[in-house]
Each structure stands twice: as structure tokens, then as C-alpha cells.
Enzyme design. Structure first.
Site, short mmCIF file in Angstrom:
data_model
loop_
_atom_site.label_atom_id
_atom_site.label_comp_id
_atom_site.label_asym_id
_atom_site.label_seq_id
_atom_site.Cartn_x
_atom_site.Cartn_y
_atom_site.Cartn_z
N SER A 35 1.00 -1.15 0.13
CA SER A 35 -0.03 0.02 0.10
C SER A 35 0.87 1.20 0.12
CB SER A 35 -0.87 -0.01 1.17
OG SER A 35 -1.74 -1.08 1.10
N ASN A 122 -10.84 -8.30 2.30
CA ASN A 122 -11.86 -7.98 0.97
C ASN A 122 -12.83 -7.19 1.79
OD1 ASN A 122 -10.17 -9.41 -0.48
ND2 ASN A 122 -11.94 -10.55 -1.37
N THR A 167 -23.60 37.64 -19.61
CA THR A 167 -23.71 36.41 -20.48
C THR A 167 -22.78 36.30 -21.60
OG1 THR A 167 -25.49 37.05 -22.06
CG2 THR A 167 -26.35 36.18 -19.98
N HIS A 168 -22.08 35.41 -21.66
CA HIS A 168 -21.10 35.23 -22.80
C HIS A 168 -19.92 36.22 -22.60
CE1 HIS A 168 -23.87 32.96 -25.36
NE2 HIS A 168 -25.00 33.95 -24.96
N SER A 289 5.43 38.78 -8.13
CA SER A 289 6.14 38.19 -9.31
C SER A 289 7.64 38.38 -9.05
CB SER A 289 5.89 38.95 -10.67
OG SER A 289 6.94 38.73 -11.59
N LYS A 295 3.40 43.54 -9.67
CA LYS A 295 2.21 42.40 -9.86
C LYS A 295 1.96 41.92 -8.73
CE LYS A 295 1.03 40.61 -12.80
NZ LYS A 295 1.49 39.24 -13.55
N ASN A 297 -0.78 38.90 -7.71
CA ASN A 297 -1.70 37.97 -8.50
C ASN A 297 -2.48 36.99 -7.52
OD1 ASN A 297 0.14 38.42 -10.76
ND2 ASN A 297 1.73 37.04 -9.96
N GLU A 302 -6.29 30.84 -9.04
CA GLU A 302 -5.72 30.18 -10.08
C GLU A 302 -5.32 28.64 -9.81
OE1 GLU A 302 -2.47 32.38 -11.28
OE2 GLU A 302 -3.90 34.19 -12.05
N TYR A 329 -13.88 -9.83 -5.74
CA TYR A 329 -12.88 -8.82 -5.59
C TYR A 329 -11.82 -8.95 -6.68
CZ TYR A 329 -9.34 -6.12 -3.12
OH TYR A 329 -8.34 -5.05 -2.84
N LYS A 337 -8.68 3.71 -3.24
CA LYS A 337 -7.71 4.59 -1.88
C LYS A 337 -6.96 5.79 -2.43
CE LYS A 337 -6.51 0.74 -0.43
NZ LYS A 337 -7.57 -0.31 -0.78
#
Length: 484
Positions: A35, A122, A167-168, A289, A295, A297, A302, A329, A337
Site C-alpha cells: 500500500s 476484502n 452572459t457570454h 512576481s 504584480k 496575482n 488560479e 474482488y 484509495k
């Protein structure tokens, strides 16, 4: 051919299988089969299932009262030691089940070895992950709850703040900014309802299914199910160990949530841009930056936007692993997982950061107000007014379009039209329409439930708060399962 009697001494590499094998597993097999380290987070859940299983072994006569007490005491001590870092999995421990049985056997001797009777990895594996996900669904929902609260707190301050609705990504109609914020709150909050619905379907215990056929020893799975906070055992022992639709559904909810967070993030990136200037983000929730000193940001937005693709990929990856798997199984199911852990861990990073960014952002009210009527956002008001005076809407649409063209030719917005220009475009455009050509009038007119009229938005926020309270009861209310 003669068979040698199996040695009863403990193997230097404690495994839960291998009695019929003549040689040790190859190193490459051990590396592939072990695992991933993150899977050992399931230790508390495996111990919870083991405690319930031990009581089932008492009912079956495999354990006596003294042995049960010894096992339960030993498991409690093991959990404390694991949480404290006093005991850790070794490289030889193939998985969480091997690790825990090894330590219990080392500490308790043969009593520790009795715990394996009547169960399989299992049903253990299925149970561990289901308990973990039921726990994490509430934890993620609590973080979503906090983000909703931040959005609603911002919305409550801007019920009267006029803004351009898009819109758009083009100017469409005036709205109040609270209405836009609440649109995100509504969409994000529905994922808590999805978790609640998912939890109802997932409240079935796989314990007692053993490898696939059920257990000849543990025959009261309803009792262990109740102990672990489930509503009942699974109806079918094969389905109990083979199904992972509950994991896929969990991953869908996390993916849907990530998509909604990404859409909010995209809006924030736009709002904070020099071109929009709708909001100012707090310095503590931005970065700069390395080359451009000026800058600032919106990195939280993001990064959160980028994580959505990752979570979608986890869902698609597990669905692909499940496709065409025969019952019952198969080791392919071990992919469940890593997909679940990564999705949970990602959201636990993203949600608090998003909440802090939204809670601390400052809205530029005057800039929003200035932009609200720009781009002819009041055009629909003209068409609606004409329709209300009896003009067929198809004609009203044409008349309004002609008025917009006339305004464009003169370089003015609809709010600056004169009575003379109205008459020039169409005689049906009487001066009465001028009362409708303000953003305030436009938002005030939309009084239907769900509309952007300030009083309706205030009511929406009130209803959302009531819904938050109901969700809070599920997140923090009575839940009999282990919270680790």
C-alpha cells in the site's frame, strides 16, 4: 509426495497469506503490492472495524470474555501509540491490515492471531474506506459550509450594490452584486446536499461479507453495522466487497464541488483584473512576481481552478479501473484509495484558502455602479416596456434594436437618450419609457422569486441561512460512526 508440517513460529515477514507458497515474494512484487504510505491513515478506521469484529467473535464463541477485553485493550493502546508516533508500519507490512495484526500478535501473542477468524481483507478494505469517506464527507462539508458563510456575508453587504450582469462574458442586464455572489453560494452549497444524499446510500456495512460469500463465523453483521454507525449491513456479500460505486459517487461530488470552485475562481480572477476592477484582493491572499515588482496575482483562485482538472481525473481514473471488472474482488480495486485520498487532501487545502480569499476581498462599489448600465444593459427594459404597452415582443425586439443602433451611432448609452431620439426611432417609444432606463429601475422590476430585486435577494439570503443551519445539523449532529 509428502507434505511438511507448517511451522507455527512467526515469520520474520508477517503476512496474512502465503501458507501454500514455497518461496518468498519477489522484491518487485512486494514493491508493487505494498500500500502507498497514505493508506495507513486508515489505521483508526481499521481498528474501529476490528473492535466491532472482535465482539462478533465473542458472540461466535471464538473469543471468551477475557480474550475480548485483552484484544480491545490492546487495540486501544495500539491506536494511542500510532497517533503518538510510537509505532509505525515497517517496510515488510504489506498494508494496514498486516501492520495491525503484526503489532497485535507481537504484543498479545496468539490472542492477536484470533482476530482474523471470520473476515477477509476484502471486507476489511471496503469497510475501512467507507468509514473514512463518511467521516471525510462531513469534514469537507464543514469546509464548504465556511465558504458559503463567507459568500453570504459578502452578499449581505451588497444587496443594494448595482453591477453588470454578464452572459457570454458580455454586458447583459443590471443586477445587484449580492445576486451574483449568491449564485455561487447556491451552486457550491448543493454539494453538501449531495454528500448528505450520498451518505444515506453509503450507510451499509460490508463487514460480514468476508471474501465474497459471507462468513460462517460472523453471522450477526447487523450488530457490527450498528456499532459502526451504519444503518444496516449490505444486502449482498458479493456486492459488499466488489462495489465501489460509493467511492465513484463520492469522487463525483468532490469533482462537482471542484468545478464550482473553479467557476468561482475564474470570476474572481476576472473581477480582480485591471480590466474589470470589481474587487481588490487582500494582500495576504495574493502573491507577487519574481521579476515584475508591481504584480499582485490571484494565486489562490488560479491554483484552485487548476485543481479541478485533477479531481475530475481521479473520478475518470477510478471509473476506468472499474470498467469490465468481473465480480467479486480484484486487486484493481486498490485504486480506490489513492483517488479518494488525493481528492480529500486537495479539497482540504483549497477550501480554507478560498474561504479566506472571499472573506477578505473588498468590493469596489462605485466601479460596479459605473459599469452597470454600460454596453446597453438596459435594452431589455425597453423591449419589456413595449411589450407591456401591447406591442408584440417580436416587434418590441426590433424597435429596441433600432434604438440601440441609434445610440451607438451617437456614442451614448440608453440612459442618455432624449425624447426626440425616441420619437425619431419609433412613435411607440413615448417619454414614459425613460423611467425604466436606470439600473435601479431594472433590478427593482425583477421581483419574482429568484430575481435580482433587492428584496428578493434579501429573502434568498435568509432562506440560504436557514438551509445552512439544517446542513450544520448533519455535519455536526448525531453520527454514530467513528470520527478520526
Amino acid at each position: 509426495m509428502e507434505f511438511q508440517q507448517a511451522s507455527l513460529s512467526p515469520s520474520p515477514r508477517h503476512r496474512l497469506w502465503g501458507a501454500r507458497f514455497k518461496s518468498e515474494p519477489a522484491a518487485a512484487l512486494r514493491a508493487l503490492s505494498r500500500s502507498e504510505p497514505g493508506a495507513f491513515r486508515l489505521v483508526p478506521y481499521d481498528l474501529a472495524g476490528s473492535r466491532a469484529h472482535a465482539r462478533e467473535l465473542l458472540r461466535a464463541g471464538i473469543l471468551n470474555g477475557g480474550e475480548l477485553h485483552e484484544l480491545l485493550t490492546g487495540m486501544d493502546a495500539l491506536e494511542q501509540d500510532y497517533r503518538a508516533g510510537a509505532v509505525e508500519p515497517s517496510e515488510a507490512d504489506e498494508d494496514v491490515h498486516t501492520f495491525l495484526e503484526r503489532v497485535l500478535t507481537e504484543r498479545l501473542g496468539s490472542v492477536g492471531g484470533k482476530l482474523r477468524a471470520g473476515r477477509s481483507r476484502n471486507d476489511q478494505a471496503a469497510n475501512d474506506l467507507k468509514l473514512y469517506l463518511r467521516d471525510q464527507a462531513r469534514s469537507i462539508a464543514a469546509a464548504v459550509h465556511a465558504l458559503q458563510g463567507a459568500l453570504m456575508a459578502q452578499a449581505a453587504q451588497h444587496i443594494g450594490t448595482l453591477a453588470p450582469g454578464l452572459t457570454h462574458l458580455q454586458p447583459a442586464q443590471p443586477i445587484v452584486f449580492a445576486h451574483h455572489l449568491m449564485a455561487h453560494a447556491q451552486a457550491i452549497g448543493r454539494n453538501i446536499d449531495r454528500f448528505i444524499d450520498w451518505d444515506r446510500r453509503s450507510a451499509r456495512s460490508p463487514l460480514g461479507a468476508a471474501a465474497l460469500a459471507g462468513s460462517a463465523i460472523c453471522r450477526s453483521p447487523e450488530l457490527s453495522a450498528a456499532e459502526l454507525g451504519y444503518d444496516a449491513p449490505c444486502e449482498n456479500s458479493i456486492d459488499a466487497v466488489a462495489a465501489r460505486d460509493h467511492v465513484c459517487e463520492f469522487l463525483f461530488v468532490t469533482s462537482m464541488l471542484a468545478v464550482e470552485l473553479s467557476r468561482l475562481s475564474e470570476d474572481v480572477v476576472l473581477w480582480a483584473s485591471r480590466q474589470f476592477q470589481w474587487v481588490d484582493l487582500d494582500d495576504g491572499h495574493c502573491t507577487g512576481s519574481s521579476i515584475m515588482p508591481q504584480k499582485k496575482n490571484p494565486d489562490i483562485a488560479e491554483l484552485s481552478r487548476g485543481k479541478a482538472g485533477r479531481l475530475i481525473g481521479r473520478l475518470v481514473g477510478l471509473l476506468s479501473a472499474l470498467k469490465s471488472l468481473p465480480l467479486a474482488y480484484n486487486r484493481d480495486l486498490a485504486e480506490d484509495k489513492s483517488a479518494a485520498f488525493d481528492s480529500v487532501d486537495t479539497l482540504q487545502l483549497v477550501l480554507p484558502a478560498m474561504t479566506g480569499m472571499i472573506r477578505t476581498m473588498r468590493v469596489n462599489v462605485e466601479q460596479l455602479r459605473r459599469q452597470a448600465p454600460l454596453g446597453f444593459t438596459l435594452a431589455t427594459e425597453v423591449a419589456d416596456w413595449l411589450a407591456l404597452t401591447g406591442v408584440p415582443f417580436s416587434q418590441a425586439h426590433e424597435v429596441t434594436g433600432a434604438l440601440v443602433r441609434a445610440c451607438e451611432a451617437r456614442g451614448i448609452e440608453l440612459g442618455a437618450v432624449s425624447e426626440a431620439l425616441l420619437a425619431q426611432v419609433d412613435a411607440r417609444l413615448t417619454p414614459a419609457v425613460l423611467q425604466r432606463l436606470t439600473p435601479e429601475a431594472a433590478v427593482a422590476a425583477r421581483t419574482g422569486r429568484g430575481g435580482t430585486a433587492p428584496q428578493r435577494v434579501a429573502e434568498q439570503i435568509a432562506r440560504a441561512k436557514a438551509n445552512l443551519a439544517q446542513q450544520h445539523q448533519w455535519i455536526h449532529g448525531a453520527y454514530a460512526g467513528p470520527r478520526c
